[in-house]
Design a protein around this motif. Structure first.
Motif, PDB file in Angstrom:
ATOM      1  N   TYR A  80       0.830  -1.199   0.000  1.00 38.30           N
ATOM      2  CA  TYR A  80       0.000   0.000   0.000  1.00 38.30           C
ATOM      3  C   TYR A  80       0.869   1.256   0.000  1.00 38.30           C
ATOM      4  O   TYR A  80       0.688   2.169  -0.815  1.00 38.30           O
ATOM      5  N   VAL A  81       1.838   1.266   0.915  1.00 37.98           N
ATOM      6  CA  VAL A  81       2.690   2.454   1.027  1.00 37.98           C
ATOM      7  C   VAL A  81       3.508   2.644  -0.244  1.00 37.98           C
ATOM      8  O   VAL A  81       3.618   3.752  -0.797  1.00 37.98           O
ATOM      9  N   ALA A  82       4.079   1.493  -0.708  1.00 41.31           N
ATOM     10  CA  ALA A  82       4.930   1.595  -1.893  1.00 41.31           C
ATOM     11  C   ALA A  82       4.138   2.075  -3.095  1.00 41.31           C
ATOM     12  O   ALA A  82       4.566   2.979  -3.829  1.00 41.31           O
ATOM     13  N   SER A  83       2.973   1.477  -3.299  1.00 36.79           N
ATOM     14  CA  SER A  83       2.194   1.860  -4.486  1.00 36.79           C
ATOM     15  C   SER A  83       1.676   3.285  -4.350  1.00 36.79           C
ATOM     16  O   SER A  83       1.645   4.045  -5.330  1.00 36.79           O
ATOM     17  N   HIS A  84       1.275   3.656  -3.124  1.00 34.43           N
ATOM     18  CA  HIS A  84       0.767   5.009  -2.924  1.00 34.43           C
ATOM     19  C   HIS A  84       1.885   6.046  -3.093  1.00 34.43           C
ATOM     20  O   HIS A  84       1.731   7.067  -3.777  1.00 34.43           O
ATOM     21  N   ASP A  85       3.045   5.783  -2.485  1.00 38.49           N
ATOM     22  CA  ASP A  85       4.139   6.752  -2.525  1.00 38.49           C
ATOM     23  C   ASP A  85       4.818   6.812  -3.890  1.00 38.49           C
ATOM     24  O   ASP A  85       5.401   7.842  -4.256  1.00 38.49           O
ATOM     25  N   LEU A  86       4.764   5.706  -4.661  1.00 39.45           N
ATOM     26  CA  LEU A  86       5.403   5.695  -5.981  1.00 39.45           C
ATOM     27  C   LEU A  86       4.585   6.455  -7.026  1.00 39.45           C
ATOM     28  O   LEU A  86       5.115   6.854  -8.067  1.00 39.45           O
ATOM     29  N   LYS A  87       3.308   6.600  -6.743  1.00 34.78           N
ATOM     30  CA  LYS A  87       2.449   7.219  -7.760  1.00 34.78           C
ATOM     31  C   LYS A  87       2.870   8.671  -8.050  1.00 34.78           C
ATOM     32  O   LYS A  87       2.871   9.104  -9.200  1.00 34.78           O
ATOM     33  N   GLU A  88       3.247   9.403  -6.989  1.00 42.38           N
ATOM     34  CA  GLU A  88       3.560  10.827  -7.196  1.00 42.38           C
ATOM     35  C   GLU A  88       4.828  11.018  -8.030  1.00 42.38           C
ATOM     36  O   GLU A  88       4.789  11.749  -9.034  1.00 42.38           O
ATOM     37  N   PRO A  89       5.994  10.396  -7.688  1.00 42.55           N
ATOM     38  CA  PRO A  89       7.177  10.586  -8.552  1.00 42.55           C
ATOM     39  C   PRO A  89       6.956  10.032  -9.954  1.00 42.55           C
ATOM     40  O   PRO A  89       7.464  10.597 -10.924  1.00 42.55           O
ATOM     41  N   LEU A  90       6.189   8.928 -10.073  1.00 46.92           N
ATOM     42  CA  LEU A  90       5.955   8.354 -11.392  1.00 46.92           C
ATOM     43  C   LEU A  90       5.111   9.305 -12.238  1.00 46.92           C
ATOM     44  O   LEU A  90       5.344   9.470 -13.441  1.00 46.92           O
ATOM     45  N   ARG A  91       4.136   9.945 -11.591  1.00 52.54           N
ATOM     46  CA  ARG A  91       3.316  10.916 -12.327  1.00 52.54           C
ATOM     47  C   ARG A  91       4.176  12.101 -12.775  1.00 52.54           C
ATOM     48  O   ARG A  91       4.000  12.646 -13.867  1.00 52.54           O
ATOM     49  N   GLY A  92       5.140  12.505 -11.902  1.00 56.61           N
ATOM     50  CA  GLY A  92       6.048  13.586 -12.287  1.00 56.61           C
ATOM     51  C   GLY A  92       6.869  13.200 -13.505  1.00 56.61           C
ATOM     52  O   GLY A  92       7.052  14.014 -14.432  1.00 56.61           O
ATOM     53  N   ILE A  93       7.408  11.969 -13.532  1.00 56.71           N
ATOM     54  CA  ILE A  93       8.184  11.503 -14.688  1.00 56.71           C
ATOM     55  C   ILE A  93       7.324  11.541 -15.944  1.00 56.71           C
ATOM     56  O   ILE A  93       7.760  11.992 -17.018  1.00 56.71           O
ATOM     57  N   HIS A  94       6.087  11.051 -15.807  1.00 53.80           N
ATOM     58  CA  HIS A  94       5.176  11.007 -16.951  1.00 53.80           C
ATOM     59  C   HIS A  94       4.903  12.426 -17.475  1.00 53.80           C
ATOM     60  O   HIS A  94       4.971  12.688 -18.698  1.00 53.80           O
ATOM     61  N   ASN A  95       4.631  13.371 -16.552  1.00 49.54           N
ATOM     62  CA  ASN A  95       4.297  14.737 -16.957  1.00 49.54           C
ATOM     63  C   ASN A  95       5.505  15.438 -17.603  1.00 49.54           C
ATOM     64  O   ASN A  95       5.370  16.144 -18.612  1.00 49.54           O
ATOM     65  N   TYR A  96       6.723  15.287 -16.986  1.00 47.04           N
ATOM     66  CA  TYR A  96       7.912  15.919 -17.565  1.00 47.04           C
ATOM     67  C   TYR A  96       8.220  15.362 -18.946  1.00 47.04           C
ATOM     68  O   TYR A  96       8.679  16.079 -19.842  1.00 47.04           O
ATOM     69  N   ALA A  97       7.953  14.052 -19.157  1.00 48.46           N
ATOM     70  CA  ALA A  97       8.172  13.470 -20.480  1.00 48.46           C
ATOM     71  C   ALA A  97       7.231  14.109 -21.491  1.00 48.46           C
ATOM     72  O   ALA A  97       7.615  14.397 -22.638  1.00 48.46           O
ATOM     73  N   LEU A  98       5.983  14.360 -21.083  1.00 50.55           N
ATOM     74  CA  LEU A  98       5.022  15.013 -21.978  1.00 50.55           C
ATOM     75  C   LEU A  98       5.453  16.455 -22.274  1.00 50.55           C
ATOM     76  O   LEU A  98       5.348  16.934 -23.411  1.00 50.55           O
ATOM     77  N   PHE A  99       5.939  17.176 -21.207  1.00 55.40           N
ATOM     78  CA  PHE A  99       6.389  18.557 -21.419  1.00 55.40           C
ATOM     79  C   PHE A  99       7.536  18.599 -22.431  1.00 55.40           C
ATOM     80  O   PHE A  99       7.586  19.473 -23.310  1.00 55.40           O
ATOM     81  N   LEU A 100       8.479  17.666 -22.299  1.00 55.15           N
ATOM     82  CA  LEU A 100       9.621  17.629 -23.214  1.00 55.15           C
ATOM     83  C   LEU A 100       9.157  17.413 -24.645  1.00 55.15           C
ATOM     84  O   LEU A 100       9.683  18.019 -25.586  1.00 55.15           O
ATOM     85  N   LEU A 101       8.164  16.508 -24.818  1.00 53.38           N
ATOM     86  CA  LEU A 101       7.648  16.248 -26.168  1.00 53.38           C
ATOM     87  C   LEU A 101       6.990  17.506 -26.747  1.00 53.38           C
ATOM     88  O   LEU A 101       7.131  17.816 -27.939  1.00 53.38           O
ATOM     89  N   GLU A 102       6.254  18.203 -25.859  1.00 53.23           N
ATOM     90  CA  GLU A 102       5.543  19.387 -26.353  1.00 53.23           C
ATOM     91  C   GLU A 102       6.517  20.553 -26.655  1.00 53.23           C
ATOM     92  O   GLU A 102       6.371  21.266 -27.649  1.00 53.23           O
ATOM     93  N   ASP A 103       7.522  20.741 -25.795  1.00 54.70           N
ATOM     94  CA  ASP A 103       8.378  21.930 -25.901  1.00 54.70           C
ATOM     95  C   ASP A 103       9.624  21.713 -26.755  1.00 54.70           C
ATOM     96  O   ASP A 103      10.167  22.674 -27.334  1.00 54.70           O
ATOM     97  N   TYR A 104      10.118  20.486 -26.823  1.00 58.34           N
ATOM     98  CA  TYR A 104      11.412  20.277 -27.480  1.00 58.34           C
ATOM     99  C   TYR A 104      11.374  19.267 -28.620  1.00 58.34           C
ATOM    100  O   TYR A 104      12.423  18.856 -29.115  1.00 58.34           O
ATOM    101  N   ALA A 105      10.189  18.845 -29.004  1.00 55.25           N
ATOM    102  CA  ALA A 105      10.115  17.843 -30.081  1.00 55.25           C
ATOM    103  C   ALA A 105      10.747  18.374 -31.362  1.00 55.25           C
ATOM    104  O   ALA A 105      11.403  17.614 -32.106  1.00 55.25           O
ATOM    105  N   ASP A 106      10.595  19.686 -31.615  1.00 54.03           N
ATOM    106  CA  ASP A 106      11.122  20.221 -32.870  1.00 54.03           C
ATOM    107  C   ASP A 106      12.634  20.383 -32.823  1.00 54.03           C
ATOM    108  O   ASP A 106      13.283  20.598 -33.847  1.00 54.03           O
TER     109      ASP A 106
END
Length: 768
Positions: free
Chosen positions: A546-572
């Motif tokens: 429970y703790v691991a899955s709950h606590d991992l969600k936040e950094p994993l969501r950050g990784i996911h969001n930063y990857a999307l930002f990079l695609l949007e801002d630096y794809a070109d």
């Protein structure tokens, strides 16, 4: 010192009328009369003078009895014959000696068989007329065959049947039967040979009073009694009383002895014109009799009667070995079935020892002969065969606890001990009860029915009664009815070997249960320790998940969001390979998030307590349909509920998730253009091994790709996938594991039945 002689008769009745009220004391050994198919001379054993003669000597000798008194045998026999007879006097005892004589001094010079013996200070000379003096030569081949059959007989009943067959073949009587005495001296016909048109007597019972004690005592001394004409008129002795003793002579060993008038009336009432009885004696006690009957008078030669007596004595000599064979066979059968029963109990284990006693042949009812049995354990009653009702058994248990403290209690007449037993005497007049030490009220019970309910009068239904001078004479049917009255509420007695078997069964079960109880205690202590450790580990694991899955969600969501930002801002600014790597990072982070979400959901199932409530499954399925409606439309899936489903007790959220996971699974693994999902309750005749009284069985069936048998266990394992993530829409492989855990949390089970290409049917049970 000589043992005192027991007298069963009353000599004061001599010369008085014999009735049903006094026939049990009739002095049958001193009737003072003979049967008229021969004549009798009684000689003083010292002077050899005739002291008494039967009144019919004038018929046979042409000389009245009075003219013979005080004379010697020269009035009857020629000198040569007289000398031959008198030469045997010193050798005489109670055993008869036979001699053929021709009476030259009598008109027509008739032939007689002369039967001699010595008893009561008298020399007895009994004369039976015959056609010629030559004795009948014994048929040795017949006798050899008869002895061979008797020796070869494997059981007492077979032995008895051979005997009656042989006696009938020898004598030609219409009926020959063997009558066996019980411990209470009543009797039962156990074998017969008869004319085909006669009603059977097999199985008929008679009370002990049909054969008075004085008659039984005489049968022990004199092995054979013969009445060639049941309608005879007794011929008195002249004089009736012996001048030396002042009383009639003791005719115990006399062949021509007259019998009780009550017995003659009995014979006539049973339609018997002639009869012969042979004693069967075992260890000095009367075991039974061979009884022969003819519808009309029948004279059987002395030699044939003697041969029948030889068969009776041979029977008596062999009887012990035949009974031993019977008992040994019965004991072996009991031992074999006991051993098989103990194997069942051992295999079933202590928790199911009742099933071991009752669930397989042989059961405790089959170990020995009885009508029914019951196992009463922990307030549960399991019955086998014909038994009282459960309420009656509970009343019996209460009586046993109060009145039968012994380990093994037995009775042949429970009703005699407790009037309440009258209510179930038809099934349980006889009872054996073996107490089990586990707790009060735990018993093994065996039952036997009332004896009269297992016996029927074999003849016609009329009740022949004859009134003469105000006296009702007994008939066979009346005797049977009298026996019934004596043994009402009584079962056949329990044999010692049966009681020993019960003791063995009780001890063996007690030993097994004690041994296993000790083992279980040790196992329980070990399991308690392991369960404590396992529970702690599970709690730690659930908490970690429970703790691991709950606590991992936040950094994993950050990784996911930063990857999307990079695609949007630096794809070109990136080349094609850089863009592809960022897209892979987004996809992997999404998959990781799904896995963590599944792990979180699974940990919640393990940690959360069920909130049970009544659930109408029809309403619940509508809710699930609404939640998945868009998915159904996108995948062209039709949900079919086969029939109205029941209301169950369960956790609404968890049951809803079970159906949701199974539906999602059915849509995902289906490559048909039109997908079908069928839901229903399995018919009651499916899965007979399940106790449908305790469980509901539901199914979710699809027409998808199916599952190979070798994978049907793996699909329920956490994160176990049978296909690559790219096929069938991806997925974590946790849905079925979560569904299975939710069902098991309810106390049920989940399994699949499927073949590749033919869809899959998921079954799950929910306790009622």
């Amino acid at each position: 010192m000589d043992k005192p002689t027991v007298s069963y008769s009353d000599e004061r009745l001599l010369g008085t009328p014999i009735t049903l009220s006094n026939c049990d004391r009739e002095p049958i050994h001193i009737p003072g009369a003979i049967q008229p198919y021969g004549f009798l001379l009684c000689l003083d054993e010292h002077t050899h003078h005739i002291v008494q003669a039967s009144a019919n000597t004038e018929t046979y000798l042409g000389q009245p009895a009075e003219s013979l008194i005080g004379r010697t045998l020269d009035r009857v026999l020629a000198p040569e014959q007289q000398a031959k007879v008198e030469g045997l006097f010193d050798t005489l005892g109670t055993a008869p000696q036979l001699l053929g004589v021709q009476l030259d001094g009598v008109a027509g010079q008739p032939y007689f068989k002369l039967i001699m013996h010595r008893y009561d200070e008298v020399l007895w000379l009994e004369f039976e007329p015959v056609e010629q003096l030559e004795g009948t030569t014994p048929d040795l081949s017949f006798l050899n065959a008869a002895m061979g059959q008797m020796l070869a007989a494997a059981t007492v009943l077979e032995f008895c049947q051979h005997t009656v067959d042989q006696v009938r073949a020898l004598t030609g009587f219409d009926r020959v039967a063997i009558y066996r005495f019980a411990a209470d001296e009543s009797g039962e016909v156990i074998a017969e040979a008869k004319r085909a048109d006669l009603d059977p007597w097999l199985g008929i019972h008679y009370p002990a009073t049909d054969i008075p004690q004085q008659a039984r005592a005489m049968y022990l001394k004199n092995w054979l009694r013969f009445i060639p004409d049941a309608g005879y008129a007794p011929v008195p002795l002249v004089p009736v009383r012996n001048p030396a003793s002042g009383r009639p002579p003791d005719m115990t060993y006399a062949v021509l002895r007259s019998v009780s008038p009550i017995h003659l009336e009995y014979l006539r009432n049973m339609g018997s014109g002639a009869t012969m009885t042979i004693s069967l004696i075992q260890e000095g006690k009367l075991w039974g009799m061979v009884t022969c009957h003819h519808l009309t008078p029948r004279l059987v030669s002395y030699e044939l009667r003697d041969l029948c007596q030889f068969i009776g004595k041979t029977f008596s000599a062999l009887l012990g070995s035949k009974e031993l064979l019977d008992n040994t066979e019965y004991q072996l059968r009991i031992s074999e079935r006991q051993n098989e029963l103990f194997e069942h109990v051992t295999v079933s284990g202590p928790a199911n020892f009742v099933d071991g006693l009752c669930g397989h042949f042989p059961t405790i009812k089959d170990v020995f002969d009885c009508g029914g049995a019951a196992v009463c354990f922990n307030e549960e009653i399991t019955t086998l065969g014909a038994t009282p009702s459960r309420d009656q058994i509970r009343e019996l248990l209460a009586w046993l606890q109060e009145n039968a403290p012994q380990d093994v209690f037995s009775t042949s007449s429970y009703a005699a001990l407790n009037p309440a037993g009258l209510a179930f005497r038809a099934t349980a007049s006889g009872i054996i009860a073996a107490s089990l030490a586990d707790a009060p009220g735990n018993y093994l019970l065996w039952f036997r029915p009332e004896q009269v309910r297992t016996v029927t009068w074999a003849g016609q239904n009329e009740k022949p009664q004859k009134l003469a001078d105000g006296q009702i004479f007994l008939s066979p049917r009346q005797s049977f009815e009298a026996w019934k009255q004596l043994v009402e509420n009584t079962a056949a007695p329990w044999k010692p070997v049966e009681l020993e078997a019960v003791k063995d069964i009780r001890l063996r079960i007690s030993d097994i249960r004690l041994k296993v109880f000790n083992e279980l205690q040790a196992q329980a202590r070990s399991l308690t320790r392991l369960n404590t450790e396992l529970a702690r580990s599970n709690d730690d694991l659930d908490s970690f998940a429970y703790v691991a899955s709950h606590d991992l969600k936040e950094p994993l969501r950050g990784i996911h969001n930063y990857a999307l930002f990079l695609l949007e801002d630096y794809a070109d600014k990136l080349d094609e390979e850089g863009v592809h790597r960022l897209q892979t990072l987004v996809r992997l982070s999404q998959r990781m998030e799904s896995l963590i979400e599944s792990l979180l959901q699974l940990s919640r199932v393990g940690r959360a307590e069920l909130e049970l409530e009544k659930i109408d499954l029809n309403d619940l399925l509508e809710e699930v349909r609404d939640l998945l409606q868009l998915r159904f439309e996108e995948t062209h899936t039709q949900l079919i509920v086969r029939h109205k489903l029941p209301t169950i007790m369960g956790d609404r959220i968890r049951i809803q998730e079970v159906f949701s996971n199974l539906f999602t699974n059915a849509m995902k693994y289906n490559d048909r253009p039109e997908k079908l999902i069928r839901v229903g309750e399995a018919p009651t005749d499916t899965f007979p091994e399940l106790n449908r009284a305790n469980f509901y069985v539901f199914y979710v069936q699809d027409n998808g790709i199916g599952i190979d048998a070798r994978h049907q266990t793996n699909i329920f394992k956490l994160f176990k996938r049978l296909h690559t993530p790219e096929k069938y829409g991806g997925g974590t492989g946790a849905g079925l594991a979560i569904a299975k855990k939710m069902v098991e949390k309810h106390g049920g089970s989940l399994w699949v039945d499927s073949q590749p290409g033919q869809g899959a049917t998921f079954y799950f049970t929910i306790p009622k």
